[in-house]
Design an enzyme around this catalytic site. Structure first.
Site, PDB file in Angstrom:
ATOM      1  N   TYR A 148       0.766  -1.179   0.008  1.00  0.00           N
ATOM      2  CA  TYR A 148      -0.001   0.022   0.092  1.00  0.00           C
ATOM      3  C   TYR A 148       0.911   1.232  -0.027  1.00  0.00           C
ATOM      4  CZ  TYR A 148      -3.254   3.820   1.769  1.00  0.00           C
ATOM      5  OH  TYR A 148      -3.678   4.982   2.363  1.00  0.00           O
TER       6      TYR A 148
HETATM    7  N1  LIG Z   1      -9.675   7.609   5.431  1.00  0.00           N
HETATM    8  C1  LIG Z   1      -8.734   8.138   5.800  1.00  0.00           C
HETATM    9  O1  LIG Z   1      -8.451   8.046   7.171  1.00  0.00           O
HETATM   10  C2  LIG Z   1      -7.324   8.026   5.193  1.00  0.00           C
HETATM   11  C3  LIG Z   1      -6.124   8.127   5.405  1.00  0.00           C
HETATM   12  C4  LIG Z   1      -5.201   8.465   4.454  1.00  0.00           C
HETATM   13  C5  LIG Z   1      -5.434   8.403   3.324  1.00  0.00           C
HETATM   14  N2  LIG Z   1      -6.552   8.359   2.791  1.00  0.00           N
HETATM   15  C6  LIG Z   1      -6.764   8.347   1.482  1.00  0.00           C
HETATM   16  O2  LIG Z   1      -7.857   9.093   1.095  1.00  0.00           O
HETATM   17  C7  LIG Z   1      -8.572   8.485   0.011  1.00  0.00           C
HETATM   18  C8  LIG Z   1     -10.115   8.483   0.486  1.00  0.00           C
HETATM   19  O3  LIG Z   1     -10.163   7.568   1.755  1.00  0.00           O
HETATM   20  P1  LIG Z   1     -11.309   6.964   2.132  1.00  0.00           P
HETATM   21  O4  LIG Z   1     -11.168   6.214   3.313  1.00  0.00           O
HETATM   22  O5  LIG Z   1     -12.491   7.482   1.736  1.00  0.00           O
HETATM   23  O6  LIG Z   1     -11.242   5.605   1.070  1.00  0.00           O
HETATM   24  P2  LIG Z   1     -12.345   3.955   0.908  1.00  0.00           P
HETATM   25  O7  LIG Z   1     -13.475   4.280   1.920  1.00  0.00           O
HETATM   26  O8  LIG Z   1     -11.567   3.030   0.845  1.00  0.00           O
HETATM   27  O9  LIG Z   1     -12.982   4.619  -0.408  1.00  0.00           O
HETATM   28  C9  LIG Z   1     -12.227   4.450  -1.611  1.00  0.00           C
HETATM   29  C10 LIG Z   1     -13.053   4.110  -2.816  1.00  0.00           C
HETATM   30  O10 LIG Z   1     -12.115   3.584  -3.870  1.00  0.00           O
HETATM   31  C11 LIG Z   1     -12.759   2.696  -4.579  1.00  0.00           C
HETATM   32  N3  LIG Z   1     -12.100   1.933  -5.236  1.00  0.00           N
HETATM   33  C12 LIG Z   1     -11.405   0.806  -4.344  1.00  0.00           C
HETATM   34  N4  LIG Z   1     -10.551   0.001  -5.352  1.00  0.00           N
HETATM   35  C13 LIG Z   1     -10.897   0.161  -6.655  1.00  0.00           C
HETATM   36  C14 LIG Z   1     -10.722  -0.249  -7.808  1.00  0.00           C
HETATM   37  N5  LIG Z   1     -10.061  -1.240  -8.159  1.00  0.00           N
HETATM   38  N6  LIG Z   1     -11.387   0.287  -8.726  1.00  0.00           N
HETATM   39  C15 LIG Z   1     -12.371   1.336  -8.732  1.00  0.00           C
HETATM   40  N7  LIG Z   1     -12.344   2.061  -7.854  1.00  0.00           N
HETATM   41  C16 LIG Z   1     -12.030   1.359  -6.610  1.00  0.00           C
HETATM   42  C17 LIG Z   1     -14.117   2.103  -3.764  1.00  0.00           C
HETATM   43  O11 LIG Z   1     -15.080   1.828  -4.422  1.00  0.00           O
HETATM   44  P3  LIG Z   1     -16.491   0.952  -3.798  1.00  0.00           P
HETATM   45  O12 LIG Z   1     -16.639   1.362  -2.666  1.00  0.00           O
HETATM   46  O13 LIG Z   1     -17.685   1.157  -5.076  1.00  0.00           O
HETATM   47  O14 LIG Z   1     -15.701  -0.582  -3.850  1.00  0.00           O
HETATM   48  C18 LIG Z   1     -14.179   3.165  -2.571  1.00  0.00           C
HETATM   49  O15 LIG Z   1     -15.339   3.828  -2.509  1.00  0.00           O
HETATM   50  C19 LIG Z   1      -7.959   7.379  -0.290  1.00  0.00           C
HETATM   51  O16 LIG Z   1      -7.201   7.502  -1.548  1.00  0.00           O
HETATM   52  C20 LIG Z   1      -7.247   6.966   0.835  1.00  0.00           C
HETATM   53  O17 LIG Z   1      -6.039   6.469   0.409  1.00  0.00           O
HETATM   54  C21 LIG Z   1      -7.606   8.192   3.657  1.00  0.00           C
END
Ligand SMILES: NC(=O)c1ccc[n+]([C@@H]2O[C@H](COP(=O)([O-])OP(=O)(O)OC[C@H]3O[C@@H](n4cnc5c(N)ncnc54)[C@H](OP(=O)(O)O)[C@@H]3O)[C@@H](O)[C@H]2O)c1
Length: 236
Positions: A148
């Site tokens: 990751y």
């Molecule tokens: N949340 C945090 O605390 C945090 C911390 C550090 C960094 N980030 C970054 O911030 C961003 C948003 O975070 P988040 O927590 O909202 O992420 P999340 O809940 O994991 O959502 C990411 C979305 O990406 C989509 N996805 C995953 N694999 C995919 C694929 N192979 N093809 C197309 N779509 C795909 C998923 O779609 P489906 O749901 O439709 O499957 C999901 O809705 C991410 O880039 C994450 O790495 C978040």
């Protein structure tokens, strides 16, 4: 042409941070395109509010190219692309290579190919932005999730390369958040340890991410940068 007419694309906007940003952008009067992998009730709600929602699976090249084709059939220009789609995937023993491949595909290959093939859509907008969503963990590495972490580090490297390549017309930047929102299954112990990693010690929610996104979209003098959004984790 008036840039306000062109939509902002957010990938992976069916839930959490991406969904929140899509909703805020719509509230701010922007046109929005989202990609989603699973059809969730939130996608129907975004459609009702005027967003264009395109199904996309970035697990391999074919899925990415098919999304690019669908996008190009439906829009003539883009104000910005926000590469938010991500998988918080563990590398289970015996499955490491497949996990690495999937993470490479969603975090690096998809942004790379979408940037290559869709920069012509951004060229029609002024201003125009690409924003990569990285992760603060890139700063120090991850013993638990090296794949990751490496794929997000690669995404930050793409930020530098595309910023140089697409200047001066298109700005290209990253946002590197640490904890924004816990996942449903995170237990009390995990939550306490995660909160203790930052000096500010809070779960800030997606609002702070949207503020950072807005800042990058609105600022005309930033390209090739990574905006750290980590509550002071680097101070501990
Ligand atoms: N949340 C945090 O605390 C945090 C911390 C550090 C960094 N980030 C970054 O911030 C961003 C948003 O975070 P988040 O927590 O909202 O992420 P999340 O809940 O994991 O959502 C990411 C979305 O990406 C989509 N996805 C995953 N694999 C995919 C694929 N192979 N093809 C197309 N779509 C795909 C998923 O779609 P489906 O749901 O439709 O499957 C999901 O809705 C991410 O880039 C994450 O790495 C978040």
């Amino acid at each position: 042409m008036n840039a306000a007419r062109f939509p902002i694309l957010i990938t992976g906007a069916g839930q959490r941070v991406g969904l929140y940003c899509a909703e805020r952008l719509l509230e701010d009067g922007e046109a929005v395109i989202v990609s989603y992998r699973q059809e969730r009730p939130a996608i129907a709600r975004l459609r009702e509010r005027g967003a264009l929602a395109l199904q996309a699976d970035f697990s391999d090249e074919a899925g990415i190219l098919s999304f690019i084709d669908a996008l190009k059939r439906q829009c003539s220009g883009l104000r910005a692309i926000v590469h938010n789609a991500s998988q918080w995937l563990k590398e289970d023993p015996g499955e490491e290579a497949e996990a690495f491949r999937r993470l490479f595909s969603v975090h690096m290959l998809a942004p790379y190919l979408i940037n290559l093939h869709c920069s012509e859509l951004l060229q029609r907008s002024q201003p125009a932005d690409i924003i990569h969503v990285s992760d603060d963990v890139v700063r120090k590495g991850s013993a638990r999730r090296p794949a990751y972490c490496a794929s997000k580090a690669g995404l930050e490297s793409l930020t530098l390369s595309f910023a140089a390549r697409l200047a001066p017309h298109i700005k290209v930047n990253s946002i590197a958040p640490a904890l924004l929102m816990f996942n449903e299954g995170d237990d009390a112990d995990y939550r306490a340890r995660a909160l203790a990693k930052s000096t500010l010690g809070i779960e800030p929610g997606p609002q702070v991410f949207y503020q950072s996104l807005r800042y990058l979209l609105d600022n005309p003098y930033l390209t090739g940068t990574t905006l750290t959004l980590n509550g002071g984790r680097h101070l501990k």
